[in-house]
Design a protein around this motif. Structure first.
Motif, PDB file in Angstrom:
ATOM      1  N   VAL A   1       0.848  -1.197   0.000  1.00 19.52           N
ATOM      2  CA  VAL A   1       0.000   0.000   0.000  1.00 19.52           C
ATOM      3  C   VAL A   1       0.884   1.247   0.000  1.00 19.52           C
ATOM      4  O   VAL A   1       0.668   2.190  -0.754  1.00 19.52           O
TER       5      VAL A   1
ATOM      6  N   LEU B   1       2.453   1.764  -3.363  1.00 19.50           N
ATOM      7  CA  LEU B   1       1.508   2.144  -4.422  1.00 19.50           C
ATOM      8  C   LEU B   1       0.743   3.414  -4.108  1.00 19.50           C
ATOM      9  O   LEU B   1      -0.050   3.876  -4.934  1.00 19.50           O
TER      10      LEU B   1
ATOM     11  N   ALA C   1      -3.974  -3.626  -3.100  1.00 19.79           N
ATOM     12  CA  ALA C   1      -2.518  -3.586  -3.267  1.00 19.79           C
ATOM     13  C   ALA C   1      -1.973  -5.009  -3.202  1.00 19.79           C
ATOM     14  O   ALA C   1      -1.144  -5.413  -4.024  1.00 19.79           O
TER      15      ALA C   1
ATOM     16  N   GLN D   1       0.017  -6.688  -6.450  1.00 21.99           N
ATOM     17  CA  GLN D   1       1.477  -6.559  -6.368  1.00 21.99           C
ATOM     18  C   GLN D   1       2.237  -7.614  -7.160  1.00 21.99           C
ATOM     19  O   GLN D   1       3.297  -7.327  -7.685  1.00 21.99           O
TER      20      GLN D   1
END
Ligand code: GLU
Length: 470
Positions: free
Chosen positions: A335, A338, A355, A359
């Protein structure tokens, strides 16, 4: 363990930290940490015109980002500082005086023009362009006469006429050079500014550095630095010269050529652990093939596994470690990584789930944009191949999918079973058209994880669209 080991990194704040310097810094750091020794950071900012505080802080921040920590440096002194050369002038002044008093150095009044002419004359005579020794034996009167003309002298080191300088390089083995080939060299410029070799060597010694790792471009400085430290009767560190890091075209990476900087890699979203894993294997064969956690870097560093051949920057290798690093992020870390890409109105829970979901399919945060469209926006245009898969499945398949979704919702297992019953399809013939219709592509995260993350209205619209179009 050898707690007496002291290494250092000595950046010049005249540009951004690039990969080559970062590797030197990392290896020096690991060498100290592996031995339970100390690692110092010294800023070599004697070139006032080219150094800046902004470059210094960006380099320090890049080093810290890479996971390096220093036991003393410009931000905290241990009593052997200051750790910025621009603040050490009084120390240098004392040493110039000592060298001059003891006859190891002498004032040189030659002008740049005279030096240039002497150099050309040597070259024309087929000799190495060494300083011809013009001011070496000037007596007091001759010096006073030149000073009276207003000439400001440089201070030159008197290199012994005979003898061989030998040292065992930590990377390259025994090195030896005849003193007579060196020529007397300048320690302090005519404008009073110190020369790089001088401050660099005396600082290492005064700061207690025992092992210096640095780029190959400094190899030719070492014999002069050894002579200087011997003349000052100061402890001499061991030196190791790392082969330069070359770019794809074979040219050395350097800050002036604008090569890959750590700042650029950070801005792109490279993770420090990825860059670290990449650097750990760059001209160093002490690390195992698989991923190494940064906390274990030091125990995987071996000085005797440093190569002598130039290392080449290989972006594909760096990306390999980036993929490995991204895969290893915890959902919270993902998180954070991003963050800038995730829509501001998403809840903490949504961020965490998505996230984690994405990923495995991202190399950089910017790659998330495509997947965010899959989750919340427009699908990308289909490839011809994917269109064929949808056409082959036909409208009845998507109508059945819509009905099945209505019936069982976003549970992909249940949806598959329901759809199999309704259409007789199974395996890839069932899931591939379903995935392409729902996500616009044939690869990506598990459909089982993706489907619940797509709002039901979008799922219905996409299945309806697929039924109409095909
Ligand atoms: N300031 C020098 C450089 O950046 C350091 C050389 C050394 O490590 O001895 O190249």
């Amino acid at each position: 363990m050898d707690p007496k080991i002291v290494t250092r990194f000595a950046p010049s704040p005249t540009g951004a930290l690039h990969l080559g310097n970062a590797r030197t810094a990392l290896f020096s750091f690991l060498m100290a940490r592996a031995a339970g020794g100390r690692f110092l950071l010294r800023v070599e900012d004697t070139n006032r015109d080219r150094s800046s505080d902004a470059f210094m802080s960006s380099q320090l921040s890049d080093l810290a980002w890479l996971g390096l920590s220093w036991d003393a440096g410009p931000d905290h002194d241990d009593g052997r500082g200051p750790y910025r050369q621009s603040e050490r002038e009084s120390i240098y002044d004392g040493l110039y005086q000592k060298l001059e008093l003891e006859g190891h150095a002498y004032p040189c009044f030659c002008t740049p023009l005279e030096l240039d002419l002497a150099r050309r004359a040597k070259l024309a005579a087929g000799q190495p362009p060494r300083y011809p020794g013009t001011c070496r034996e000037l007596d007091t009167a001759a010096r006073a006469a030149r000073a009276a003309e207003g000439r400001q002298p440089a201070l030159r080191f008197r290199v012994p006429d005979a003898g061989v300088i030998e040292f065992e390089d930590l990377v390259r083995g025994l090195q030896s050079i005849a003193a007579a080939t060196l020529g007397d060299f300048v320690l302090r410029r005519a404008d009073g500014g110190p020369m790089f070799f001088f401050c660099n060597a005396v600082d290492d010694s005064l700061m207690g550095v025992t092992q210096v790792l640095r780029g190959d471009d400094h190899l030719s400085n070492t014999p002069r630095q050894l002579l200087l430290l011997q003349a000052l009767e100061l402890p001499v560190p061991r030196y190791g010269h790392l082969p330069l890091l070359l770019d794809a075209s074979g040219a050395p990476l350097s800050k002036r050529r604008g090569s890959t900087t750590i700042g650029e890699l950070r801005a792109c979203g490279y993770l420090a652990a990825a860059v670290g894993n990449y650097l750990l294997r760059l001209g160093h064969t002490g690390a195992p093939d698989p991923w190494v956690e940064p906390v274990d870097f030091a125990q995987n560093f071996r000085l005797d596994r440093l190569g002598r051949a130039p290392a080449h920057f290989d972006a594909a290798q760096l990306d390999h470690w980036q993929r490995e690093a991204v895969r290893r992020l915890t959902p919270e870390q993902a998180v954070h990584w991003l963050d800038a890409e995730l829509p501001a109105d998403w809840s903490a829970q949504e961020r965490l789930e998505l996230a984690g979901l994405l990923q495995g399919n991202l190399l950089f945060p910017a790659d998330a944009a495509d997947w965010l469209s899959v989750l919340r926006g427009e699908l990308p245009p289909l490839t011809a191949e994917d269109s064929t898969v949808l056409a082959e499945a036909g409208p009845a398949f998507f109508e059945a999918a819509l009905a099945a979704y209505h019936e069982v919702g976003a549970d992909v297992g249940a949806l598959g079973r329901e759809l199999k019953q309704r259409t007789g399809r199974k395996g890839a013939a069932l899931f591939m058209p379903l995935r392409i219709a729902l996500t616009g592509r044939h690869d990506g995260p598990e459909l089982a994880a993706l489907l619940p993350a797509i709002p039901a209205s979008l799922v219905r619209a996409r299945l309806t669209g697929a039924a109409r179009a095909h």
